[in-house]
Design an enzyme around this catalytic site. Structure first.
Site, PDB file in Angstrom:
ATOM      1  N   ARG A  31      -2.930  15.001  -9.867  1.00 22.25           N
ATOM      2  CA  ARG A  31      -2.696  15.127  -8.423  1.00 22.25           C
ATOM      3  C   ARG A  31      -1.220  14.981  -8.078  1.00 22.25           C
ATOM      4  O   ARG A  31      -0.445  14.410  -8.838  1.00 22.25           O
ATOM      5  CB  ARG A  31      -3.496  14.087  -7.647  1.00 22.25           C
ATOM      6  CG  ARG A  31      -3.087  12.622  -7.867  1.00 22.25           C
ATOM      7  CD  ARG A  31      -2.111  12.079  -6.824  1.00 22.25           C
ATOM      8  NE  ARG A  31      -1.585  10.765  -7.162  1.00 22.25           N
ATOM      9  CZ  ARG A  31      -0.449  10.549  -7.806  1.00 22.25           C
ATOM     10  NH1 ARG A  31       0.291  11.546  -8.244  1.00 22.25           N
ATOM     11  NH2 ARG A  31      -0.031   9.315  -8.054  1.00 22.25           N
ATOM     12  N   HIS A  38       2.059   4.080  -1.607  1.00 18.50           N
ATOM     13  CA  HIS A  38       2.000   2.613  -1.585  1.00 18.50           C
ATOM     14  C   HIS A  38       1.311   2.104  -0.322  1.00 18.50           C
ATOM     15  O   HIS A  38       1.729   1.116   0.274  1.00 18.50           O
ATOM     16  CB  HIS A  38       3.405   2.005  -1.755  1.00 18.50           C
ATOM     17  CG  HIS A  38       3.881   2.136  -3.167  1.00 18.50           C
ATOM     18  ND1 HIS A  38       3.474   1.276  -4.159  1.00 18.50           N
ATOM     19  CD2 HIS A  38       4.677   3.048  -3.766  1.00 18.50           C
ATOM     20  CE1 HIS A  38       4.025   1.645  -5.305  1.00 18.50           C
ATOM     21  NE2 HIS A  38       4.752   2.726  -5.098  1.00 18.50           N
ATOM     22  N   GLY A 132       2.370  10.433 -18.220  1.00 15.07           N
ATOM     23  CA  GLY A 132       3.348   9.453 -17.760  1.00 15.07           C
ATOM     24  C   GLY A 132       4.328  10.001 -16.740  1.00 15.07           C
ATOM     25  O   GLY A 132       5.358   9.395 -16.461  1.00 15.07           O
ATOM     26  N   GLY A 134       3.721  10.556 -13.512  1.00 12.97           N
ATOM     27  CA  GLY A 134       3.376  10.221 -12.135  1.00 12.97           C
ATOM     28  C   GLY A 134       2.451  11.251 -11.503  1.00 12.97           C
ATOM     29  O   GLY A 134       2.327  11.315 -10.278  1.00 12.97           O
ATOM     30  N   SER A 136      -0.787  11.438 -12.373  1.00 12.88           N
ATOM     31  CA  SER A 136      -2.132  10.874 -12.563  1.00 12.88           C
ATOM     32  C   SER A 136      -2.876  11.443 -13.768  1.00 12.88           C
ATOM     33  O   SER A 136      -4.056  11.795 -13.682  1.00 12.88           O
ATOM     34  CB  SER A 136      -2.981  11.062 -11.300  1.00 12.88           C
ATOM     35  OG  SER A 136      -2.427  10.307 -10.275  1.00 12.88           O
ATOM     36  N   SER A 137      -2.167  11.505 -14.885  1.00 11.03           N
ATOM     37  CA  SER A 137      -2.841  11.964 -16.107  1.00 11.03           C
ATOM     38  C   SER A 137      -3.947  10.982 -16.493  1.00 11.03           C
ATOM     39  O   SER A 137      -4.998  11.384 -16.985  1.00 11.03           O
ATOM     40  CB  SER A 137      -1.834  12.103 -17.250  1.00 11.03           C
ATOM     41  OG  SER A 137      -1.090  10.920 -17.407  1.00 11.03           O
ATOM     42  N   ASP A 182      -5.702   8.171  -6.623  1.00 10.35           N
ATOM     43  CA  ASP A 182      -5.573   9.145  -7.716  1.00 10.35           C
ATOM     44  C   ASP A 182      -6.936   9.604  -8.214  1.00 10.35           C
ATOM     45  O   ASP A 182      -7.170  10.783  -8.467  1.00 10.35           O
ATOM     46  CB  ASP A 182      -4.798   8.524  -8.893  1.00 10.35           C
ATOM     47  CG  ASP A 182      -3.461   7.950  -8.459  1.00 10.35           C
ATOM     48  OD1 ASP A 182      -2.994   8.306  -7.359  1.00 10.35           O
ATOM     49  OD2 ASP A 182      -2.890   7.139  -9.217  1.00 10.35           O
ATOM     50  N   TYR A 233       4.964  -2.684  -9.505  1.00 12.96           N
ATOM     51  CA  TYR A 233       3.810  -2.208  -8.738  1.00 12.96           C
ATOM     52  C   TYR A 233       2.960  -3.396  -8.293  1.00 12.96           C
ATOM     53  O   TYR A 233       2.617  -3.541  -7.120  1.00 12.96           O
ATOM     54  CB  TYR A 233       2.984  -1.236  -9.590  1.00 12.96           C
ATOM     55  CG  TYR A 233       1.849  -0.583  -8.841  1.00 12.96           C
ATOM     56  CD1 TYR A 233       2.038   0.606  -8.148  1.00 12.96           C
ATOM     57  CD2 TYR A 233       0.586  -1.164  -8.806  1.00 12.96           C
ATOM     58  CE1 TYR A 233       1.002   1.208  -7.448  1.00 12.96           C
ATOM     59  CE2 TYR A 233      -0.455  -0.574  -8.103  1.00 12.96           C
ATOM     60  CZ  TYR A 233      -0.243   0.612  -7.438  1.00 12.96           C
ATOM     61  OH  TYR A 233      -1.264   1.193  -6.737  1.00 12.96           O
TER      62      TYR A 233
END
Ligand code: GLA
Length: 391
Positions: A31, A38, A132, A134, A136-137, A182, A233
Site C-alpha cells: 500500500r 501516525h 523494507g 515502507g 507494507s511488504s 496497512d 515508532y
C-alpha cells in the site's frame, strides 16, 4: 518484457519444488498512504490505497508427507525453511535469512488461536512489493498467508477480521506496535479507489481516485532506511497515549483541535498531539477535495501533512524532505501535492501529479537527489489496485 507476476513465480516454484500444483494461490497488495500518517494507532482517519505490487502465497497439502515438517519457500530470497506447524514458533531475529518466517508463523499462530487446527502444508511465497521500503511488504505477506490458509481450510473470514488477525500477528510475533491501516487496506482495497478508514470504529469507505488523465500517483523510494530509529515508532505511540491520558480521552483521536490547542500540554507531547488532531482534519479535507475533483486543495493538504510530520511529529529525514521540496518547486506546473508516506525515517514519498509531467518530475528528483546524496531515488507510477483475493 515485464517480469513474471508473483502469482506465476509462486506457482512455478511450487510445481518445481514439490512436483505437483498448489491447491490455491492468494494474492495481497502492498500500500501507499495518500494522507493520514501516525494517526491509525490513535484512532484517527487514514486514506491509503493498494499499489500494483503484491505478494503471492501458493499453498497445498501432500497426503503422502503427513509426518514430515512443512516446507516454506521464499522464492525471491531463494530460502527454504522446514518447520513443524504443530509447534509454537519463537520469533526469528530480524536480519537473519529466515526472519521472513515471522510474517508466516505469526499469522498461522493467529489461525490456531481462533480454534482452527493446522494440517501439514507447504507454502511458497513470491512478491513484487519492495522489502523494507515502507510500502507494507510485511502486511501484504501476512494477509496473503491468512487468506491462503483460511481459504484452504474453508475458514474464510471478512477483510476486517483478516486485518485484525494480521495486526495481532505483527504485535506478537514481529514486535511492532503498528495500527491497522496497512493490513486493512491490503485486505479490503478495491481497484480505482482509496480506502478512507476510521481507525476508531474500523469503518471503511471506498473513495474513487481521479481518472488517469487528471492525476496519477507517483511513489518515490529514497532507498534510505534509517535503522537507528527503530524504537522511534513505539516512542511516538507512547507519546500519543500520554497526551490522551492528559486530555482525559481513551484515544488521542477523540480530542478536538481546540481541546489540544487550549490544553497547554508539555513541549513534545503538545507537538505530537497537534499533529494527530490536525492530520485527522486534513484527511477529511483531502477526501472532500478529491470527491469534488479539486486536486489543488487535495495537493495542498498533502504538503501540509508533510510539514507536520517533519516539524511536529519528527519522523521525516533529509532525503524525504528534499523530494517533497523538489515536488513543491513544481507546484502549479503539474504537481498537486507530495508528502512522505508511512512510518517515515526513510522509505518513500507519494506525489499526486499530472501524467504528462511524470518524466520531468522524475528527472528533477534524480538530479536534486544525486547532487545531495550521491545516489538516485527510484520512482514508479501506480494505479489503485485490488485488495487480497484468491486465484
Ligand atoms: C506504519 C504502521 C502503520 C501506521 C504508519 C504510519 O506503516 O504499520 O500502522 O502507523 O506506520 O502512519
Amino acid at each position: 518484457m515485464s517480469p513474471p507476476s508473483p502469482a506465476s513465480s509462486a506457482k512455478k516454484t511450487y510445481d518445481r519444488r514439490f512436483g505437483r500444483s498448489p491447491e490455491l494461490i492468494a494474492i495481497a497488495p502492498g500500500r501507499v498512504n495518500l494522507i493520514g500518517d501516525h494517526v491509525d494507532y490513535a484512532g484517527g482517519l487514514v486514506m491509503p490505497m493498494a499499489i500494483d505490487c503484491c505478494t503471492a502465497v501458493a499453498v497445498g497439502r501432500d497426503p503422502e508427507a503427513t509426518d514430515e515438517p512443512s516446507v516454506i519457500v521464499a522464492a525471491d530470497l531463494d530460502v527454504e525453511c522446514k518447520i513443524d506447524l504443530g509447534e509454537i514458533q519463537s520469533p526469528r531475529q530480524p536480519g537473519t535469512p529466515d526472519a521472513f518466517l515471522n510474517y508466516v508463523t505469526g499469522p498461522l499462530e493467529q489461525i490456531r488461536k481462533a480454534g482452527v487446527s493446522l494440517p501439514r502444508m507447504d507454502l511458497v511465497i513470491a512478491s513484487s512489493v519492495p522489502m523494507g521500503g515502507g510500502l507494507s511488504s510485511s502486511a501484504a505477506l501476512e494477509i496473503a498467508v491468512l487468506l491462503a490458509v483460511r481459504t484452504l481450510l474453508e475458514r474464510k473470514t471478512s477483510p476486517l477480521e483478516l486485518a485484525l488477525e494480521a495486526q495481532r500477528a505483527e504485535h506478537e510475533q514481529a514486535g511492532t506496535p503498528c495500527g491497522i491501516m496497512d493490513m486493512y487496506v491490503s485486505a479490503a482495497a478495491r481497484p480505482g479507489h482509496a480506502c478512507m478508514i476510521d481507525c476508531m470504529t474500523n469503518e471503511l469507505r471506498q473513495v474513487r481516485m481521479p481518472p488517469e488523465d487528471e492525476a496519477v500517483v507517483m511513489v518515490t523510494d529514497t532507498r534510505t532506511r534509517h535503522e537507528l530509529n527503530d524504537g522511534a515508532y513505539a516512542t511516538r505511540r507512547e507519546q500519543c497515549e500520554e497526551a490522551a491520558r492528559m486530555l482525559g480521552v481513551d484515544l488521542l483521536g477523540q480530542a478536538s483541535i481546540a481541546q489540544v490547542h487550549e490544553a497547554g500540554l508539555p513541549g513534545t507531547i503538545d507537538s505530537r498531539a497537534r499533529h494527530v488532531v490536525e492530520e485527522i482534519a486534513r484527511v477529511l479535507d483531502f477526501a472532500g477535495a478529491l470527491e469534488r475533483g479539486d486536486l489543488e486543495t487535495a495537493g495542498d493538504t498533502m504538503f501540509s501533512s508533510h510539514d507536520s510530520l517533519r516539524d511536529l511529529y519528527e519522523v521525516s529525514c533529509p532525503e524525504l524532505d528534499l523530494l517533497v521540496e523538489t515536488a513543491r518547486d513544481h507546484r502549479g506546473r503539474g504537481v498537486y501535492g507530495s508528502r512522505m508516506t508511512g512510518g517515515g525515517f526513510g522509505g518513500c514519498t507519494v506525489t499526486l501529479c499530472r501524467k504528462e509531467f511524470v518524466d520531468e518530475l522524475e528527472t528533477a528528483f534524480r538530479t536534486a537527489f544525486q547532487d545531495a546524496f550521491g545516489h538516485e531515488p527510484e520512482s514508479f507510477i501506480t494505479s489503485a489496485g485490488a485488495g487480497a483475493h484468491v486465484m
